[in-house]
Design a protein around this motif. Structure first.
Motif, PDB file in Angstrom:
ATOM      1  N   THR A 214      45.875  44.466  26.102  1.00  0.00           N
ATOM      2  CA  THR A 214      45.479  45.148  24.751  1.00  0.00           C
ATOM      3  C   THR A 214      43.878  45.409  24.895  1.00  0.00           C
ATOM      4  N   LEU A 215      43.225  44.978  25.822  1.00  0.00           N
ATOM      5  CA  LEU A 215      41.748  44.898  25.879  1.00  0.00           C
ATOM      6  C   LEU A 215      41.363  46.317  26.551  1.00  0.00           C
ATOM      7  N   LEU A 216      42.561  46.825  27.013  1.00  0.00           N
ATOM      8  CA  LEU A 216      42.112  48.341  27.570  1.00  0.00           C
ATOM      9  C   LEU A 216      41.517  49.384  26.785  1.00  0.00           C
ATOM     10  N   GLN A 217      42.068  49.556  25.389  1.00  0.00           N
ATOM     11  CA  GLN A 217      41.699  50.517  24.608  1.00  0.00           C
ATOM     12  C   GLN A 217      41.510  52.004  25.000  1.00  0.00           C
TER      13      GLN A 217
ATOM     14  N   ALA B  84      48.060  53.480  27.246  1.00  0.00           N
ATOM     15  CA  ALA B  84      48.746  52.501  26.393  1.00  0.00           C
ATOM     16  C   ALA B  84      50.316  52.568  26.712  1.00  0.00           C
ATOM     17  N   PRO B  85      50.678  53.978  26.591  1.00  0.00           N
ATOM     18  CA  PRO B  85      52.177  54.265  26.625  1.00  0.00           C
ATOM     19  C   PRO B  85      52.807  53.580  27.815  1.00  0.00           C
TER      20      PRO B  85
ATOM     21  N   LEU C 174      55.620  49.439  31.499  1.00  0.00           N
ATOM     22  CA  LEU C 174      55.971  49.777  32.851  1.00  0.00           C
ATOM     23  C   LEU C 174      54.923  49.242  33.882  1.00  0.00           C
ATOM     24  N   LEU C 175      53.750  49.248  33.656  1.00  0.00           N
ATOM     25  CA  LEU C 175      52.586  48.553  34.589  1.00  0.00           C
ATOM     26  C   LEU C 175      52.887  47.184  34.601  1.00  0.00           C
TER      27      LEU C 175
ATOM     28  N   HIS D 272      54.676  56.915  39.603  1.00  0.00           N
ATOM     29  CA  HIS D 272      55.543  58.222  39.126  1.00  0.00           C
ATOM     30  C   HIS D 272      54.725  58.549  37.755  1.00  0.00           C
ATOM     31  N   ALA D 273      55.170  57.612  36.793  1.00  0.00           N
ATOM     32  CA  ALA D 273      54.454  57.636  35.332  1.00  0.00           C
ATOM     33  C   ALA D 273      53.143  58.021  35.424  1.00  0.00           C
ATOM     34  N   LEU D 274      52.279  57.349  35.994  1.00  0.00           N
ATOM     35  CA  LEU D 274      50.861  57.557  35.976  1.00  0.00           C
ATOM     36  C   LEU D 274      50.364  59.060  36.440  1.00  0.00           C
ATOM     37  N   SER D 275      51.276  59.371  37.486  1.00  0.00           N
ATOM     38  CA  SER D 275      50.950  60.971  38.097  1.00  0.00           C
ATOM     39  C   SER D 275      51.346  61.983  36.804  1.00  0.00           C
ATOM     40  N   GLN D 276      52.145  61.545  36.198  1.00  0.00           N
ATOM     41  CA  GLN D 276      52.720  62.342  35.165  1.00  0.00           C
ATOM     42  C   GLN D 276      51.761  62.498  33.891  1.00  0.00           C
TER      43      GLN D 276
END
Length: 404
Positions: free
Chosen positions: A243-246, A251-252, A256-257, A274-278
């Motif tokens: 939650t510190l990422l802001q 966030a979505p 998965l991470l 794959h999720a990050l690449s999209q």
């Protein structure tokens, strides 16, 4: 706090005037009551009486002058006497509850001069006697509840990190330390409270975000612990830290991470990459985001069994992320860990397309770190002082004030 029986009236420390320092004999007498009382409430009342007497006279200096804290540490470690261990925890709780608000320099005494106090309370969470465990929980809750944001991050958090690094710590203490770290992150969440409270949260959120590089590996180790209670709390704490990422782009993808950290299998890694690449990254990327993503990207780049397609996606993510890293200091803190892997993709990938993407990513990384052309970073270039450097200077100054 337990209230097992109706306690007698709180004992009094006899002094000659309202602000006079208690005598050593007075302190010894009240201390004896703390460690020999037959009920938890009587022990706590005696601890309150001693605390009030010190606060109304000599303040935090009395903690050392009367050897209050060494005696607490000694009693907390008394394996043969549960009553003394219980008294030690209630003595700590009373001090933690009342001193920080009225004498801020006491935080230095508790967390720097006598840094074994918090670990002793964490260890007592594993005590066989429920009264001792209750006292330990009270002490830790009292400390957390009365430290300001700076005290939490620069005083308590390093003590918790050190405790988690020990291989000999009690598993109950590990759960307690992880819970406090998670609670600290939860405390930093933005809300709709008063301006003062929200400003305190801002300090906590920014300072903890800078420490994620160290915190994430510590918590990740707990996620893989064989003790179910430890792994469960570590997972909860990791979710709190995210939650510190802001960052609205990341966030979505957080569930998965976190799953890829919990389960470092090839399949979990593939799904996360794959999720990050999209993802279309548009928000500025700061050190908290880099702290979370760098281990995953580094593992993907350096794992021999990573497929060409996953390597391609990984390098694409590195390139897209790096374009939004606007602070070269933050870039130089994380990107060098990824550079060898990207370089290897550029040099040895079997597909020309992947090698080309690798070269693009390297160019973007060098630009972000300002290591190309006229912006070359040299060894004598001034760099930003870290939060740890500043904290170290402030601690030294505060220590001098305590000793004076």
């Amino acid at each position: 706090m337990p209230h097992h029986e109706s306690p007698p009236m709180a004992p009094q420390v006899v002094v000659t005037s309202k602000n006079a320092a208690p005598s050593a004999e007075d302190v010894a007498q009240i201390t004896e009551q703390i460690y020999t009382s037959k009920t938890s409430q009587a022990s706590l009342d005696a601890a309150y009486a001693l605390t009030d007497s010190l606060l109304n006279s000599v303040g935090f200096r009395g903690l050392n002058n009367y050897a209050v804290l060494p005696e607490i540490s000694k009693a907390a470690a008394d394996k043969k006497n549960a009553v003394r261990r219980e008294g030690a925890m209630y003595a700590l709780g009373a001090l933690f509850e009342k001193f920080p608000a009225k004498a801020r320099l006491s935080e230095i005494v508790f967390l720097l001069q006598h840094e074994a106090l918090v670990p002793s309370a964490l260890d007592c969470l594993a005590d066989k006697q429920s009264a001792v465990k209750d006292g330990a929980k009270y002490a830790l809750d009292a400390l957390f509840g009365h430290l300001n944001a700076e005290g939490k991050v620069y005083g308590l958090l390093p003590v918790l990190e050190k405790y988690l690094s020990k291989s000999t710590g009690k598993w109950q203490g590990t759960v307690g330390a992880l819970e406090l770290i998670g609670r600290m992150a939860d405390k930093a969440k933005m809300g709709m409270e008063s301006l003062e409270v929200e400003q305190e949260k801002d300090v906590l959120r920014e300072a903890m975000g800078k420490k994620l590089e160290r915190l994430i590996p510590r918590v990740e180790a707990g996620m893989h612990d064989l003790k179910a209670e430890v792994s469960k709390q570590a997972n909860k704490t990791m979710n709190s830290l995210t939650t510190l990422l802001q960052n609205d782009d990341i966030a979505p993808k957080v569930p998965l991470l976190v799953k890829s950290i919990e389960d470092p299998s090839t399949e979990a890694q593939r799904k996360a990459i794959h999720a990050l690449s999209q993802t279309t990254f548009v928000t500025v990327v700061t050190s908290p985001v880099l702290a979370l993503l760098t281990p995953l990207l580094e593992r993907s780049l350096n794992t021999p069994t990573t497929t060409q397609e996953v390597l391609r996606q990984t390098v694409v993510v590195v390139e897209n992320l790096t374009k939004l890293v606007h602070d070269p200091i933050e870039a130089r803190a994380f990107l060098p860990k990824l550079k060898p892997g990207v370089q290897a993709v550029k040099d040895r990938a079997s597909l020309p397309e992947v090698r080309e993407i690798g070269q693009r990513a390297l160019d973007v990384m060098n630009k972000a770190m300002k290591v190309d052309g006229d912006n070359a970073q040299t060894d004598d270039t001034m760099s930003k002082a870290s939060a740890e450097d500043v904290a170290s200077v402030l601690q030294n100054k505060s220590q001098q004030m305590v000793d004076s």
